[in-house]
Design a protein around this motif. Sequence first.
Motif, PDB file in Angstrom:
ATOM      1  N   THR A  52      10.213  11.936  -2.260  1.00 34.82           N
ATOM      2  CA  THR A  52      10.056  10.640  -1.589  1.00 34.82           C
ATOM      3  C   THR A  52       8.588  10.288  -1.406  1.00 34.82           C
ATOM      4  OG1 THR A  52      10.132  11.649   0.605  1.00 34.82           O
ATOM      5  CG2 THR A  52      12.240  10.886  -0.332  1.00 34.82           C
ATOM      6  N   GLN A  53       8.343   8.990  -1.322  1.00 35.53           N
ATOM      7  CA  GLN A  53       7.011   8.454  -1.031  1.00 35.53           C
ATOM      8  C   GLN A  53       7.193   7.211  -0.168  1.00 35.53           C
ATOM      9  OE1 GLN A  53       3.450   9.211  -2.332  1.00 35.53           O
ATOM     10  NE2 GLN A  53       4.659  11.021  -1.860  1.00 35.53           N
ATOM     11  N   THR A  54       6.357   7.089   0.853  1.00 35.08           N
ATOM     12  CA  THR A  54       6.385   5.904   1.713  1.00 35.08           C
ATOM     13  C   THR A  54       5.428   4.863   1.161  1.00 35.08           C
ATOM     14  OG1 THR A  54       6.932   7.213   3.669  1.00 35.08           O
ATOM     15  CG2 THR A  54       5.943   5.047   4.053  1.00 35.08           C
ATOM     16  N   LEU A  55       5.864   3.609   1.202  1.00 32.16           N
ATOM     17  CA  LEU A  55       4.990   2.494   0.876  1.00 32.16           C
ATOM     18  C   LEU A  55       5.141   1.468   1.992  1.00 32.16           C
ATOM     19  CD1 LEU A  55       6.651  -0.146  -0.975  1.00 32.16           C
ATOM     20  CD2 LEU A  55       7.375   2.061  -1.841  1.00 32.16           C
ATOM     21  N   THR A  56       4.102   0.713   2.216  1.00 33.07           N
ATOM     22  CA  THR A  56       4.113  -0.279   3.295  1.00 33.07           C
ATOM     23  C   THR A  56       3.857  -1.662   2.722  1.00 33.07           C
ATOM     24  OG1 THR A  56       3.361   1.365   4.888  1.00 33.07           O
ATOM     25  CG2 THR A  56       3.081  -0.942   5.502  1.00 33.07           C
ATOM     26  N   VAL A  57       4.758  -2.574   3.048  1.00 32.91           N
ATOM     27  CA  VAL A  57       4.643  -3.969   2.618  1.00 32.91           C
ATOM     28  C   VAL A  57       4.162  -4.772   3.814  1.00 32.91           C
ATOM     29  CG1 VAL A  57       5.897  -5.988   1.766  1.00 32.91           C
ATOM     30  CG2 VAL A  57       6.464  -3.707   0.906  1.00 32.91           C
TER      31      VAL A  57
ATOM     32  N   ALA B 120      -0.357  -1.195  -5.907  1.00 37.15           N
ATOM     33  CA  ALA B 120      -0.710   0.138  -5.428  1.00 37.15           C
ATOM     34  C   ALA B 120      -0.155   1.152  -6.429  1.00 37.15           C
ATOM     35  CB  ALA B 120      -0.134   0.379  -4.041  1.00 37.15           C
ATOM     36  N   ALA B 121      -0.768   2.311  -6.506  1.00 38.83           N
ATOM     37  CA  ALA B 121      -0.329   3.352  -7.432  1.00 38.83           C
ATOM     38  C   ALA B 121       0.047   4.606  -6.653  1.00 38.83           C
ATOM     39  CB  ALA B 121      -1.439   3.662  -8.436  1.00 38.83           C
ATOM     40  N   PHE B 122       1.211   5.152  -6.981  1.00 34.18           N
ATOM     41  CA  PHE B 122       1.607   6.428  -6.394  1.00 34.18           C
ATOM     42  C   PHE B 122       0.812   7.534  -7.071  1.00 34.18           C
ATOM     43  CE2 PHE B 122       5.042   5.026  -3.852  1.00 34.18           C
ATOM     44  CZ  PHE B 122       5.657   3.980  -4.526  1.00 34.18           C
ATOM     45  N   ASP B 123       0.567   8.599  -6.350  1.00 31.97           N
ATOM     46  CA  ASP B 123      -0.107   9.768  -6.912  1.00 31.97           C
ATOM     47  C   ASP B 123       0.898  10.482  -7.823  1.00 31.97           C
ATOM     48  OD1 ASP B 123      -1.473  12.091  -7.488  1.00 31.97           O
ATOM     49  OD2 ASP B 123      -1.676  12.736  -5.401  1.00 31.97           O
ATOM     50  N   PRO B 124       0.580  10.654  -9.109  1.00 29.09           N
ATOM     51  CA  PRO B 124       1.522  11.331 -10.014  1.00 29.09           C
ATOM     52  C   PRO B 124       1.906  12.733  -9.549  1.00 29.09           C
ATOM     53  CG  PRO B 124      -0.255  10.321 -11.262  1.00 29.09           C
ATOM     54  CD  PRO B 124      -0.608  10.200  -9.809  1.00 29.09           C
TER      55      PRO B 124
ATOM     56  N   ALA C 167      13.484  19.345 -17.435  1.00 28.27           N
ATOM     57  CA  ALA C 167      13.292  20.024 -16.153  1.00 28.27           C
ATOM     58  C   ALA C 167      11.853  20.508 -16.021  1.00 28.27           C
ATOM     59  CB  ALA C 167      14.251  21.200 -16.027  1.00 28.27           C
ATOM     60  N   GLY C 168      11.295  20.342 -14.841  1.00 26.44           N
ATOM     61  CA  GLY C 168       9.935  20.788 -14.563  1.00 26.44           C
ATOM     62  C   GLY C 168       8.866  19.837 -15.065  1.00 26.44           C
ATOM     63  N   THR C 169       9.261  18.648 -15.509  1.00 23.47           N
ATOM     64  CA  THR C 169       8.282  17.672 -15.968  1.00 23.47           C
ATOM     65  C   THR C 169       7.903  16.743 -14.820  1.00 23.47           C
ATOM     66  OG1 THR C 169       9.990  16.146 -16.697  1.00 23.47           O
ATOM     67  CG2 THR C 169       9.201  17.721 -18.316  1.00 23.47           C
ATOM     68  N   THR C 170       6.988  15.849 -15.096  1.00 20.87           N
ATOM     69  CA  THR C 170       6.520  14.909 -14.086  1.00 20.87           C
ATOM     70  C   THR C 170       7.166  13.548 -14.300  1.00 20.87           C
ATOM     71  OG1 THR C 170       4.417  16.035 -13.936  1.00 20.87           O
ATOM     72  CG2 THR C 170       4.475  13.784 -13.116  1.00 20.87           C
ATOM     73  N   VAL C 171       7.760  13.010 -13.247  1.00 19.29           N
ATOM     74  CA  VAL C 171       8.305  11.655 -13.286  1.00 19.29           C
ATOM     75  C   VAL C 171       7.202  10.749 -12.748  1.00 19.29           C
ATOM     76  CG1 VAL C 171      10.097  10.104 -12.446  1.00 19.29           C
ATOM     77  CG2 VAL C 171      10.631  12.503 -12.878  1.00 19.29           C
ATOM     78  N   ALA C 172       6.346  10.291 -13.637  1.00 20.00           N
ATOM     79  CA  ALA C 172       5.197   9.514 -13.187  1.00 20.00           C
ATOM     80  C   ALA C 172       5.086   8.160 -13.860  1.00 20.00           C
ATOM     81  CB  ALA C 172       3.919  10.300 -13.409  1.00 20.00           C
ATOM     82  N   ASP C 173       5.833   7.959 -14.918  1.00 24.49           N
ATOM     83  CA  ASP C 173       5.680   6.729 -15.686  1.00 24.49           C
ATOM     84  C   ASP C 173       6.791   5.737 -15.339  1.00 24.49           C
ATOM     85  OD1 ASP C 173       4.661   4.949 -17.480  1.00 24.49           O
ATOM     86  OD2 ASP C 173       5.543   5.906 -19.241  1.00 24.49           O
TER      87      ASP C 173
ATOM     88  N   ALA D 145       0.855  -1.185   0.000  1.00 26.61           N
ATOM     89  CA  ALA D 145       0.000   0.000   0.000  1.00 26.61           C
ATOM     90  C   ALA D 145       0.890   1.234   0.000  1.00 26.61           C
ATOM     91  CB  ALA D 145      -0.910   0.017   1.229  1.00 26.61           C
ATOM     92  N   VAL D 146       0.437   2.296  -0.629  1.00 28.32           N
ATOM     93  CA  VAL D 146       1.151   3.561  -0.592  1.00 28.32           C
ATOM     94  C   VAL D 146       0.808   4.243   0.731  1.00 28.32           C
ATOM     95  CG1 VAL D 146       1.391   5.835  -1.659  1.00 28.32           C
ATOM     96  CG2 VAL D 146       1.189   3.798  -3.085  1.00 28.32           C
ATOM     97  N   GLY D 147       1.814   4.753   1.431  1.00 28.90           N
ATOM     98  CA  GLY D 147       1.604   5.425   2.705  1.00 28.90           C
ATOM     99  C   GLY D 147       2.124   4.591   3.858  1.00 28.90           C
ATOM    100  N   ASP D 148       1.858   5.087   5.077  1.00 31.85           N
ATOM    101  CA  ASP D 148       2.353   4.442   6.297  1.00 31.85           C
ATOM    102  C   ASP D 148       1.459   3.324   6.817  1.00 31.85           C
ATOM    103  OD1 ASP D 148       4.703   6.004   6.664  1.00 31.85           O
ATOM    104  OD2 ASP D 148       3.458   7.662   7.368  1.00 31.85           O
ATOM    105  N   THR D 149       0.284   3.148   6.236  1.00 30.28           N
ATOM    106  CA  THR D 149      -0.649   2.129   6.718  1.00 30.28           C
ATOM    107  C   THR D 149      -0.690   0.980   5.726  1.00 30.28           C
ATOM    108  OG1 THR D 149      -1.988   3.856   7.737  1.00 30.28           O
ATOM    109  CG2 THR D 149      -3.021   1.704   7.449  1.00 30.28           C
ATOM    110  N   GLY D 150      -0.490  -0.227   6.225  1.00 25.15           N
ATOM    111  CA  GLY D 150      -0.479  -1.409   5.369  1.00 25.15           C
ATOM    112  C   GLY D 150      -1.873  -1.865   4.994  1.00 25.15           C
TER     113      GLY D 150
END
Length: 185
Positions: free
Chosen positions: A85-90, A68-72, A167-173, A56-61
């Motif tokens: 950074t983004q937290t994910l919980t396994v 799970a998908a990160f928010d772009p 520069a200034g683009t989104t790293v989402a893919d 799951a994305v975030g601190d809660t499993g």
Amino acid sequence: MRERRARRSLLSPALLTASIALVAGVSVGGSYALWNGGAPISETEVRSGTLTATVAVGDTGSPTATSAAFDPAAFDGMLPGETRTQTLTVGNTGTTAFLVAASLDAASSASADVSWTLAPGSCAAPGGVGVPLGATAANVGGPLAGSTFSSYCLSVTLGPDVPADVAGTTVADFTLLLDANQDRP
């Protein structure tokens, strides 16, 4: 006398059939013993259990999610040299401990403009050094025991020398791949 012979000839096949059925029944019934038995095994330990991983994305499993998908928006408008950074919980909802291994999809791992690392612990309180991610899975942190959850911090860094049009683009893919490999102490 002919009548008696006729009767005897009818009785003989019936007795023969009954005898064959009885022998076949005893043979089949006796074969079950082949599947029952035991033998000592020296210097070996046999264990069983289940291995079930969730993410799951975030601190809660999550007790059930396997993707799970990160928010772009978390990686929107990145500047050269910037790290987000983004937290994910396994979660390990099984009973067998496993090691978390991470890798990236082929296209992302081949990128010269972006780098990724994954570290044990949440991004608010990282618990270790980030493991660089590439096409080959690498273990991140120690074993995750059964019926537990553990947070990991994904760091995404846009290279400092990226072309101006990047520069200034989104790293989402990108796709972060997680493997649960049974821990064999």
